[in-house]
Enzyme design. Sequence first.
Site, PDB file in Angstrom:
ATOM      1  CD  GLU A 112      -3.174  -1.020   2.052  1.00  0.00           C
ATOM      2  OE1 GLU A 112      -3.197  -0.084   2.869  1.00  0.00           O
ATOM      3  OE2 GLU A 112      -4.064  -1.883   1.981  1.00  0.00           O
ATOM      4  CD  GLU A 115      -3.750  -6.014   3.183  1.00  0.00           C
ATOM      5  OE1 GLU A 115      -4.615  -5.270   3.679  1.00  0.00           O
ATOM      6  OE2 GLU A 115      -2.520  -5.813   3.278  1.00  0.00           O
TER       7      GLU A 115
HETATM    8  O1  AHR Z   1      -5.327  -5.975   6.985  1.00  0.00           O
HETATM    9  C1  AHR Z   1      -5.209  -4.832   7.781  1.00  0.00           C
HETATM   10  C2  AHR Z   1      -4.487  -3.688   7.082  1.00  0.00           C
HETATM   11  O2  AHR Z   1      -5.249  -3.261   6.000  1.00  0.00           O
HETATM   12  C3  AHR Z   1      -3.158  -4.009   6.477  1.00  0.00           C
HETATM   13  O3  AHR Z   1      -2.129  -3.906   7.383  1.00  0.00           O
HETATM   14  C4  AHR Z   1      -3.031  -2.961   5.410  1.00  0.00           C
HETATM   15  O4  AHR Z   1      -2.216  -3.378   4.331  1.00  0.00           O
HETATM   16  C5  AHR Z   1      -4.452  -2.686   5.002  1.00  0.00           C
HETATM   17  O5  AHR Z   1      -4.721  -1.359   4.902  1.00  0.00           O
END
Ligand code: AHR
Length: 542
Positions: free
Chosen positions: A193, A347
């Site tokens: 990110e 994610e």
């Molecule tokens: O999964 C929780 C968080 O969400 C992670 O650390 C991040 O990459 C995302 O924003």
Amino acid sequence: MNIIKHSLAVLGLIAAPAFAANQVSISIDASRPGPVISKNVYGQFAEQLGTGIYGGMWVGTKSNIPNTRGWRNDVVGALKALHVPLVRWPGGCFADTYHWRDGVGPQDKRPSNISDGRVEEINAVGTHEFFDLIDMLGADAYINGNVGTGSVQEMADWVEYMTADGGSPLARLRARNGHAKPFKVAYFGIGNELWGCGGNLKPDYYANLYSNYFKVAYFGIGNELWGCGGNLKPDYYANLYSNYENFLRAPGNSRPKMIASGGSGFDTAWTDVLSKELKGRTVGISVHQYTIAGTTWEGKGKDLGFKEDEWISTLANTLKMDQLIKDHVAVLDKHDPEKKIGLMIDEWGTWYDEAGARSALFQQNSLRDALVAALNFHIFHAHAERVPMTTIAQMVNVLQAMILTDKEKMVLTPTYYTFQMYVPFQDARSLPLAIKDNTSYTMGATTIPGVSASASLAKDGKVYLALVNTDPHKAVDVAVDVAGAKVNAAAGKVLTSAAMDAHNTFQNPQVIKPAAFSARAAGGKLSIKVPAKAVMVVALEE
Ligand code: AHR
């Protein structure tokens, strides 16, 4: 059937007649197997966050909770039943504050530090412990490197430490720390990110650089940076990636597959630049997409006790994953028609408000989450050619978890059971499927398809059909026919419950779990009754 038509069918979006019939028809073509649904689509994300690792999975060797070299036996045992193919670690945002050297060597000598400004990181779980876990699970490793607060040197050293053979000083250090043989790093992610917690890469160079450093320092950050400014847009990251990648040392035969950290959700600008610039040097571009019940990040909605409007909004929001993938794939197709770059959704899952959470990002997990998981699987299957890997956020105690723990207690969530029911889809060939006369489910101004389905030819030679009925009130009859195979019966599991937010608790861990299901053909027709608000996976039999 082309991929677009295929995915439309999977989502049940192929034109339904104005007057939906009582019976939905599903036709599967077993004679034309499509792309393989990589087992890595069923990957998981385990971040050093909240009780995701400490307490949830790792208790240390001195704990009264039965463990193997510190890892909880109950949790590892339960995860084994899911055939977890791949685990992403150590973050997420955590990766960008993680310094691998803190997590190797004797555990009692490792430093504690504050990770992500929130919790104390005791570093008891480091590289060796992580590889011990994935060895026990029989999974592959997806390691995420630190771009945010690390350096090229630090990342290069970590890759060398993990992968080099005997001839390197870092390999010798690894051997002294108890592991002479190199570890196998299947995937390595450069950053996370970068547009957000990985450095807040905004258009102005200094704003980005400032944000990046600000996470770890409270003093004058740089000087006259306007003099050497630039734009930390995706192009900047493409350069940064090249710089990092150039120095990552790993012997040819154990070089991890490199993954570039992509944009946020529907933003395809990063995919555009990265697929153009990094062609041939990355196997994938990562994208994160979370499902919320509400309409804003400030009002994500509750994990339990929600009303029907949040049932449908959650499912409608999660179905947007299909369009998101199409948008990114359209860009990839432009720059990478050979399909060498995958879209790694590393994610995904539900993210609710953290009201009264027991630990950071802890949330309960209900039947609604089971449907979210299944609907996403169907979408991933439909895009099997371009989506070779996903990792749900996260494994234990964090966000849409498989398992929840409280001290010595453990419960399996509805999401866990969904992953278990879909095991036959790992490395199966996807099968073209068409839905006719689909039902629709409406609540307020929102309408979504009633039935979602996905079919595959599994490694055991059987045809599997997965079905979701999104309607929380009405069961649906589904007539199934399979071209290229004789089918007279269906047998498998169904997951449903009376309440939309049915969930398992530490006091009552068996509230919701899969039940056996079977159906036989009558008069040459196989009809399956899918209960309201249910996930079902069946093997079709002669
Ligand atoms: O999964 C929780 C968080 O969400 C992670 O650390 C991040 O990459 C995302 O924003």
